[in-house]
Design a protein around this motif. Structure first.
Motif, PDB file in Angstrom:
ATOM      1  N   LYS A   7      -0.731   9.990  -4.920  1.00 33.17           N
ATOM      2  CA  LYS A   7      -0.923  10.648  -6.175  1.00 33.17           C
ATOM      3  C   LYS A   7      -2.205  11.047  -6.735  1.00 33.17           C
ATOM      4  N   ASP A   8      -2.202  12.084  -7.586  1.00 37.31           N
ATOM      5  CA  ASP A   8      -3.484  12.544  -8.292  1.00 37.31           C
ATOM      6  C   ASP A   8      -3.944  11.634  -9.271  1.00 37.31           C
ATOM      7  N   PHE A   9      -5.180  11.564  -9.420  1.00 40.79           N
ATOM      8  CA  PHE A   9      -5.625  10.643 -10.348  1.00 40.79           C
ATOM      9  C   PHE A   9      -6.518  11.669 -11.579  1.00 40.79           C
ATOM     10  N   TYR A  55       2.457   9.453 -14.361  1.00 42.30           N
ATOM     11  CA  TYR A  55       3.114   8.183 -13.538  1.00 42.30           C
ATOM     12  C   TYR A  55       2.655   6.973 -14.157  1.00 42.30           C
ATOM     13  N   ALA A  56       1.234   6.879 -14.758  1.00 40.38           N
ATOM     14  CA  ALA A  56       0.641   5.631 -15.127  1.00 40.38           C
ATOM     15  C   ALA A  56      -0.249   6.069 -16.105  1.00 40.38           C
ATOM     16  N   ILE A 110      -2.595  -0.513  -7.864  1.00 41.15           N
ATOM     17  CA  ILE A 110      -2.051   0.779  -7.665  1.00 41.15           C
ATOM     18  C   ILE A 110      -1.216   0.860  -6.471  1.00 41.15           C
ATOM     19  N   ASP A 111      -1.537   0.222  -5.532  1.00 42.39           N
ATOM     20  CA  ASP A 111      -0.543   0.091  -4.183  1.00 42.39           C
ATOM     21  C   ASP A 111       0.712  -0.598  -4.696  1.00 42.39           C
ATOM     22  N   GLN A 112       0.709  -1.626  -5.413  1.00 38.96           N
ATOM     23  CA  GLN A 112       1.922  -2.578  -5.845  1.00 38.96           C
ATOM     24  C   GLN A 112       2.692  -1.481  -6.767  1.00 38.96           C
ATOM     25  N   VAL A 113       2.161  -0.943  -7.700  1.00 36.90           N
ATOM     26  CA  VAL A 113       2.797   0.046  -8.387  1.00 36.90           C
ATOM     27  C   VAL A 113       3.670   1.221  -7.808  1.00 36.90           C
ATOM     28  N   ASP A 114       3.182   1.477  -6.823  1.00 37.93           N
ATOM     29  CA  ASP A 114       3.532   2.451  -5.786  1.00 37.93           C
ATOM     30  C   ASP A 114       4.690   2.054  -5.071  1.00 37.93           C
ATOM     31  N   GLU A 115       4.984   0.784  -4.905  1.00 36.70           N
ATOM     32  CA  GLU A 115       6.237   0.069  -4.403  1.00 36.70           C
ATOM     33  C   GLU A 115       7.181  -0.068  -5.457  1.00 36.70           C
TER      34      GLU A 115
END
Length: 151
Positions: A7-9, A55-56, A110-115
């Motif tokens: 995802k873009d930031f 997204y967040a 961030i990786d956890q949120v992506d899951e």
């Protein structure tokens, strides 16, 4: 930059060329196409729409108190990732996720949120709206001022 997210930031902030050059020399962020400094957004309706569709929301303030941008994000953004300091925890409570400045902590979050699935994300969004309604609504704040003045 260390996360595996695709995802873009988008970073919405006042920036100047000197600041960006300092960041580039330290981080080499321009090599990461996900990172986008979009400048400042003053139009409140546009900012609200950006938060609603994000997204967040990342909140990195570590000094101060109850920050208006944090309240606005909790009221409109489904998932809020806050720097783990006392006043952010006091405001966000269980309605947000927290990161610290330890090496790799934010990337791991961030990786956890992506899951997360949509239901998990939605639950955080509902908790955030409830937190705003139960502790920061204009009605509640007005009543508190009224009680303080009538003492």
């Amino acid at each position: 930059m260390r996360s595996k997210s695709k995802k873009d930031f988008a970073i919405i902030t006042n920036v100047n060329d000197k600041f960006l050059e300092e960041l580039e020399s330290k981080l080499h962020f321009r090599a990461d196409k996900r990172i986008k400094f979009v400048g400042t957004v003053y139009a409140q309706e546009l900012l609200k729409k950006i938060r609603e569709n994000a997204y967040a929301y990342f909140h990195g303030h570590e000094v101060g108190g109850t920050n208006p941008s944090l309240l606005e994000a909790l009221g409109s953004t489904e998932l809020n990732l806050l720097l783990d300091v006392g006043f952010n925890r006091e405001v966000g409570q269980e309605a947000a996720l927290y990161w610290n400045k330890e090496d790799g902590d934010l990337a791991n979050l961030i990786d956890q949120v992506d899951e997360m699935d949509n239901q998990q994300r939605s639950e955080y969004g509902l908790k955030a709206k409830e937190r705003i309604n139960s502790a920061y609504s204009w009605q509640l704040i007005g009543e508190k001022y009224k009680r303080a003045w009538l003492k």
